[in-house]
Motif scaffolding. Structure first.
Motif, PDB file in Angstrom:
ATOM      1  N   ARG A   1      -7.739   0.335   3.102  1.00  0.00           N
ATOM      2  CA  ARG A   1      -6.296   0.340   2.677  1.00  0.00           C
ATOM      3  C   ARG A   1      -6.221  -0.677   1.470  1.00  0.00           C
ATOM      4  O   ARG A   1      -7.178  -1.231   1.028  1.00  0.00           O
ATOM      5  CB  ARG A   1      -5.654  -0.300   3.596  1.00  0.00           C
ATOM      6  CG  ARG A   1      -3.615  -0.438   3.826  1.00  0.00           C
ATOM      7  CD  ARG A   1      -3.187  -1.328   4.435  1.00  0.00           C
ATOM      8  NE  ARG A   1      -3.463   0.212   5.562  1.00  0.00           N
ATOM      9  CZ  ARG A   1      -2.190  -0.147   6.354  1.00  0.00           C
ATOM     10  NH1 ARG A   1      -2.634  -0.271   6.735  1.00  0.00           N
ATOM     11  NH2 ARG A   1      -2.538   0.665   7.760  1.00  0.00           N
ATOM     12  N   LYS A   2      -5.888   1.011   0.548  1.00  0.00           N
ATOM     13  CA  LYS A   2      -5.502   0.116  -0.996  1.00  0.00           C
ATOM     14  C   LYS A   2      -4.449  -0.246  -1.240  1.00  0.00           C
ATOM     15  O   LYS A   2      -3.058  -0.217  -0.657  1.00  0.00           O
ATOM     16  CB  LYS A   2      -5.485   1.102  -1.972  1.00  0.00           C
ATOM     17  CG  LYS A   2      -7.163   0.951  -2.817  1.00  0.00           C
ATOM     18  CD  LYS A   2      -7.114   2.054  -4.102  1.00  0.00           C
ATOM     19  CE  LYS A   2      -7.126   1.522  -5.647  1.00  0.00           C
ATOM     20  NZ  LYS A   2      -7.749   3.680  -5.952  1.00  0.00           N
TER      21      LYS A   2
ATOM     22  N   GLU B   1      -2.810   2.361 -12.384  1.00  0.00           N
ATOM     23  CA  GLU B   1      -3.490   1.909 -12.606  1.00  0.00           C
ATOM     24  C   GLU B   1      -5.068   2.211 -13.656  1.00  0.00           C
ATOM     25  O   GLU B   1      -4.708   1.313 -14.264  1.00  0.00           O
ATOM     26  CB  GLU B   1      -4.742   1.469 -11.095  1.00  0.00           C
ATOM     27  CG  GLU B   1      -5.510   1.331 -10.749  1.00  0.00           C
ATOM     28  CD  GLU B   1      -6.897   1.273  -9.582  1.00  0.00           C
ATOM     29  OE1 GLU B   1      -6.037   2.249  -9.187  1.00  0.00           O
ATOM     30  OE2 GLU B   1      -8.074   1.032  -9.557  1.00  0.00           O
ATOM     31  N   GLN B   2      -4.555   2.521 -13.843  1.00  0.00           N
ATOM     32  CA  GLN B   2      -5.653   3.289 -15.486  1.00  0.00           C
ATOM     33  C   GLN B   2      -4.892   2.496 -16.355  1.00  0.00           C
ATOM     34  O   GLN B   2      -5.713   2.284 -17.778  1.00  0.00           O
ATOM     35  CB  GLN B   2      -5.960   4.461 -15.223  1.00  0.00           C
ATOM     36  CG  GLN B   2      -7.441   4.861 -16.569  1.00  0.00           C
ATOM     37  CD  GLN B   2      -7.248   6.252 -16.458  1.00  0.00           C
ATOM     38  OE1 GLN B   2      -7.628   7.290 -16.167  1.00  0.00           O
ATOM     39  NE2 GLN B   2      -7.822   6.462 -17.820  1.00  0.00           N
ATOM     40  N   ASN B   3      -4.137   2.625 -16.398  1.00  0.00           N
ATOM     41  CA  ASN B   3      -3.117   2.024 -17.624  1.00  0.00           C
ATOM     42  C   ASN B   3      -2.911   0.663 -17.523  1.00  0.00           C
ATOM     43  O   ASN B   3      -2.426  -0.053 -18.116  1.00  0.00           O
ATOM     44  CB  ASN B   3      -1.534   2.942 -18.141  1.00  0.00           C
ATOM     45  CG  ASN B   3      -1.429   4.316 -18.264  1.00  0.00           C
ATOM     46  OD1 ASN B   3      -2.942   5.040 -18.743  1.00  0.00           O
ATOM     47  ND2 ASN B   3      -0.612   4.710 -18.344  1.00  0.00           N
TER      48      ASN B   3
ATOM     49  N   GLU C   1       4.447  11.605  -1.506  1.00  0.00           N
ATOM     50  CA  GLU C   1       3.056  11.704  -1.855  1.00  0.00           C
ATOM     51  C   GLU C   1       2.316  12.650  -3.155  1.00  0.00           C
ATOM     52  O   GLU C   1       1.394  11.732  -3.117  1.00  0.00           O
ATOM     53  CB  GLU C   1       1.953  12.334  -0.011  1.00  0.00           C
ATOM     54  CG  GLU C   1       2.260  11.315   1.024  1.00  0.00           C
ATOM     55  CD  GLU C   1       3.586  11.809   1.615  1.00  0.00           C
ATOM     56  OE1 GLU C   1       4.376  12.598   1.596  1.00  0.00           O
ATOM     57  OE2 GLU C   1       4.041  11.388   2.854  1.00  0.00           O
ATOM     58  N   GLY C   2       2.665  13.704  -3.060  1.00  0.00           N
ATOM     59  CA  GLY C   2       2.044  14.413  -3.732  1.00  0.00           C
ATOM     60  C   GLY C   2       2.584  13.456  -4.870  1.00  0.00           C
ATOM     61  O   GLY C   2       1.551  13.857  -6.440  1.00  0.00           O
TER      62      GLY C   2
ATOM     63  N   HIS D   1      -2.803   6.045  -9.247  1.00  0.00           N
ATOM     64  CA  HIS D   1      -3.444   6.280 -10.037  1.00  0.00           C
ATOM     65  C   HIS D   1      -3.686   5.857 -11.785  1.00  0.00           C
ATOM     66  O   HIS D   1      -4.067   5.237 -12.420  1.00  0.00           O
ATOM     67  CB  HIS D   1      -4.302   7.772  -9.165  1.00  0.00           C
ATOM     68  CG  HIS D   1      -5.247   6.833  -9.002  1.00  0.00           C
ATOM     69  ND1 HIS D   1      -6.275   6.948  -8.117  1.00  0.00           N
ATOM     70  CD2 HIS D   1      -4.524   7.481  -7.513  1.00  0.00           C
ATOM     71  CE1 HIS D   1      -6.806   7.085  -7.301  1.00  0.00           C
ATOM     72  NE2 HIS D   1      -5.526   7.014  -5.866  1.00  0.00           N
ATOM     73  N   SER D   2      -2.843   6.650 -12.292  1.00  0.00           N
ATOM     74  CA  SER D   2      -2.308   6.790 -13.366  1.00  0.00           C
ATOM     75  C   SER D   2      -2.119   4.693 -14.269  1.00  0.00           C
ATOM     76  O   SER D   2      -2.206   4.119 -14.883  1.00  0.00           O
ATOM     77  CB  SER D   2      -1.555   7.517 -13.803  1.00  0.00           C
ATOM     78  OG  SER D   2       0.308   7.274 -14.450  1.00  0.00           O
TER      79      SER D   2
ATOM     80  N   TYR E   1       0.561   9.105  -5.209  1.00  0.00           N
ATOM     81  CA  TYR E   1      -0.671   8.771  -5.718  1.00  0.00           C
ATOM     82  C   TYR E   1      -0.896   9.108  -7.155  1.00  0.00           C
ATOM     83  O   TYR E   1      -1.426   8.189  -7.393  1.00  0.00           O
ATOM     84  CB  TYR E   1      -1.553   9.714  -4.648  1.00  0.00           C
ATOM     85  CG  TYR E   1      -1.541   8.624  -2.901  1.00  0.00           C
ATOM     86  CD1 TYR E   1      -1.634   6.569  -3.221  1.00  0.00           C
ATOM     87  CD2 TYR E   1      -0.788   9.760  -2.424  1.00  0.00           C
ATOM     88  CE1 TYR E   1      -1.381   6.806  -2.025  1.00  0.00           C
ATOM     89  CE2 TYR E   1      -0.341   8.715  -0.835  1.00  0.00           C
ATOM     90  CZ  TYR E   1      -1.130   7.236  -0.702  1.00  0.00           C
ATOM     91  OH  TYR E   1      -0.831   6.858   0.413  1.00  0.00           O
ATOM     92  N   PRO E   2      -0.480  10.314  -7.479  1.00  0.00           N
ATOM     93  CA  PRO E   2      -1.294  10.529  -8.860  1.00  0.00           C
ATOM     94  C   PRO E   2      -0.484   9.349  -9.760  1.00  0.00           C
ATOM     95  O   PRO E   2      -0.912   8.405 -11.146  1.00  0.00           O
ATOM     96  CB  PRO E   2      -0.629  12.135  -9.335  1.00  0.00           C
ATOM     97  CG  PRO E   2      -0.518  12.362  -7.549  1.00  0.00           C
ATOM     98  CD  PRO E   2       0.234  11.352  -7.378  1.00  0.00           C
TER      99      PRO E   2
ATOM    100  N   TYR F   1      -1.141  -2.620  -3.937  1.00  0.00           N
ATOM    101  CA  TYR F   1      -1.630  -2.691  -5.130  1.00  0.00           C
ATOM    102  C   TYR F   1      -0.994  -3.463  -5.857  1.00  0.00           C
ATOM    103  O   TYR F   1       0.804  -4.568  -4.786  1.00  0.00           O
ATOM    104  CB  TYR F   1      -0.825  -1.530  -5.897  1.00  0.00           C
ATOM    105  CG  TYR F   1      -1.239   0.371  -5.908  1.00  0.00           C
ATOM    106  CD1 TYR F   1      -2.464   0.335  -6.624  1.00  0.00           C
ATOM    107  CD2 TYR F   1      -1.558   0.725  -4.475  1.00  0.00           C
ATOM    108  CE1 TYR F   1      -2.773   1.274  -6.856  1.00  0.00           C
ATOM    109  CE2 TYR F   1      -2.400   1.744  -4.785  1.00  0.00           C
ATOM    110  CZ  TYR F   1      -2.528   2.651  -5.914  1.00  0.00           C
ATOM    111  OH  TYR F   1      -3.618   3.244  -5.494  1.00  0.00           O
TER     112      TYR F   1
ATOM    113  N   TYR G   1       0.953  -1.662   0.202  1.00  0.00           N
ATOM    114  CA  TYR G   1      -0.318  -0.296   0.584  1.00  0.00           C
ATOM    115  C   TYR G   1       0.777   1.208   0.413  1.00  0.00           C
ATOM    116  O   TYR G   1       1.614   0.696   0.286  1.00  0.00           O
ATOM    117  CB  TYR G   1      -1.074   0.000   0.791  1.00  0.00           C
ATOM    118  CG  TYR G   1      -0.560  -0.213   2.388  1.00  0.00           C
ATOM    119  CD1 TYR G   1      -0.162  -1.447   2.846  1.00  0.00           C
ATOM    120  CD2 TYR G   1      -0.201   1.022   3.428  1.00  0.00           C
ATOM    121  CE1 TYR G   1       0.562  -1.192   4.534  1.00  0.00           C
ATOM    122  CE2 TYR G   1       0.551   0.818   4.669  1.00  0.00           C
ATOM    123  CZ  TYR G   1       0.403  -0.386   5.117  1.00  0.00           C
ATOM    124  OH  TYR G   1       1.322  -0.348   6.187  1.00  0.00           O
TER     125      TYR G   1
END
Lengths: 123, 398
Positions: A79-80, A62-64, A51-52, A59-60, A55-56, A82, A31
């Motif tokens: 809690r996520k 994950e989307q890809n 963190e800044g 997320h990207s 996380y972006p 990966y 995580y």
């Protein structure tokens, strides 16, 4: 946004994806907080992922389709975790190879420059 | 180890939301992350809220929203470079297609329309929308963003309108005229006012504005372009001449019919001819009165030059081409077929007496052309009738 006491942010910027993917390949599932801590630990605090930026990127990825997620509910917290997808596994190798190649090239390039500056200073 | 309470979790989540993070996934990721930091790193006896306040700046430069914006940027513009490439390629393709289309069109080679349509479509539906998206990403100033996007939108309208016009599709005029009008009278002034403020590009802004105004203005001026007035006068005169000739022949035919030599069978053909002639006359008057919004009496006296909408195709498309029943293309075709059948029995060998409806431009044309063709049919009807009746009159009576 990238707080890293040892290396400049430009240096880290292009490598974050590679770092995250490689870590997940070795550790299986992680995580967000765990990832930042692990990198810090492994590099003796030389590289600190913020963190800044983390996380972006997660997320990207994950989307890809590079990452899958599992959610764990802990009371009110979620809690996520990966994990790498099939595609993610392929991408890790590509990214790592690319970066190793890049490092070799840089080494060669800087070596040459170093020699030239030595020559000049010897005159 | 410190354990974050449910109450504190609610506080943190509320604080994250209040700071502008709206993606749910991201909210929970941050929440768990902050809880981990607190449980891991908070010194014994430290106040929760104070510690929370201290660690938050780790997450951003200026405000927490940055994380969300960065996420959105990565999600939305992951294809940024692919988009830029598509932009370049679609730009080159549209230019090449349009230029070749124009050359083909001028040389009357086949495939011109296809080339222009493809070029225009890739320009207005791929290139310009991509321009808008990229401009939104690249342009710093908010006003410029909207002004440029507005301009590109108008360009899309004008380009689509042009294609529609070339292909004779509906709404072409409103698209073209609307876009070009807005372009000249709204976009160019807007562009000038907003961009002239930037000192470093003042000169360029002026030149661009003048060029756009000149091109747009010329396009705008061409909208109501009609055929030259000399041509219109000649067309109108020939139309009137044709109608007068037809009327004279009608009168002469009546006289021939009145002479004693004409038999019953001649009268029958006269009736058929007369009915078709009058049908066509009524159709013409109906179309003129509809187009000019006048009574049929007034329509009778109008020449083509008097008409305002002689070059319009909508009136005949709606009231003739696609219409049903009386005074439509459909009913006229049937009457002409019946007439032709009778002509063939009278003149079995003379094919030129038959009205060749396929060779006439009756549908999908402008009103003046349709009126011309209808008058031509009328003239042929009375001429054929005249020679038929004359044949009877020449025979000595028994």
């Amino acid at each position: 946004m990238y707080i890293c006491p040892m290396y400049s942010s430009e240096l880290i910027k292009g490598t974050l994806k590679t770092i995250v993917l490689k870590l997940l390949k070795e550790q299986g599932k992680m995580y967000g907080y765990e990832i930042t801590q692990r990198v810090k630990e492994l590099t003796n605090d030389k590289i600190q992922i913020t963190e800044g930026a983390l996380y972006p990127t997660l997320h990207s990825l994950e989307q890809n389709g590079e990452l899958d997620t599992e959610t764990e509910y802990m009371g009110k917290r979620v809690r996520k975790y990966y994990t790498l997808t099939k595609q993610g596994h392929i991408t890790v190798d590509l990214k790592v190879n690319e970066f190793v190649d890049f490092m070799n090239t840089m080494k060669f390039l800087l070596d040459v420059e170093l020699k030239m500056s030595n020559v000049q200073s010897n005159r | 180890m410190y354990k974050v309470t449910d109450e504190q979790i609610d506080f943190i989540l509320g604080n994250i939301k209040a700071n502008g993070v709206t993606i749910e996934d991201l909210q929970y990721n941050l929440l768990d992350h902050i809880c981990c930091i607190i449980e891991d790193e908070m010194p014994e006896g430290e106040d929760f809220y104070k510690f929370y306040g201290n660690i938050m700046p780790r997450f951003f430069d200026k405000e927490l929203k940055e994380i969300e914006q960065e996420t959105n940027n990565l999600l939305t513009f992951k294809n940024y470079y692919a988009m830029k490439n598509t932009l370049k390629i679609s730009g080159i393709i549209s230019s090449i297609l349009t230029i070749f289309g124009a050359i083909f069109k001028v040389m009357h080679w086949p495939g011109a329309g296809m080339l222009i349509v493809l070029g225009g479509l890739s320009f207005s539906l791929i290139f310009l929308p991509l321009m808008i998206v990229l401009k939104f990403k690249d342009e710093e100033s908010k006003i410029s963003k909207w002004v440029f996007s507005f301009g590109f939108l108008l360009a899309m309208g004008a380009a689509t309108g042009t294609i529609f016009k070339i292909m004779h599709w509906p709404f072409a005029n409103i698209l073209m005229l609307g876009s070009v009008t807005l372009f000249v009278f709204a976009y160019v002034p807007l562009y000038y006012i907003t961009q002239i403020r930037q000192a470093e590009s003042k000169f360029n802004t002026t030149i661009n504005a003048v060029l756009m105004m000149a091109c747009g203005g010329m396009l705008f001026a061409m909208f109501n372009l009609r055929p030259s007035s000399a041509l219109q006068e000649s067309v109108s005169a020939s139309y009137t001449f044709m109608n007068n000739n037809a009327m004279e022949l009608v009168a002469e035919n009546e006289m021939l019919l009145a002479s004693a030599n004409v038999k019953e069978e001649a009268n029958q053909f006269h009736q058929t001819s007369k009915k078709l002639f009058e049908d066509i006359e009524a159709t013409k008057l109906l179309l003129i009165s509809k187009a000019e919004d006048v009574s049929q009496e007034e329509a009778k006296k109008m020449t083509l030059l008097d008409m305002q909408r002689a070059n319009d195709g909508n009136i005949n498309r709606n009231n003739f081409d696609d219409a049903k029943g009386e005074h439509s293309f459909e009913s006229l075709s049937k009457s002409i077929e019946a007439y032709n059948a009778q002509v063939k029995t009278i003149y079995p060998t003379q094919a030129d007496k038959v009205i060749a409806i396929d060779e006439l431009q009756l549908t999908n044309t402008i009103l003046s052309v349709l009126l011309h063709e209808l008058s031509q049919i009328q003239l042929q009807i009375v001429t054929t009738e005249n020679s038929y009746l004359s044949g009877f009159a020449a025979k000595p009576s028994i």
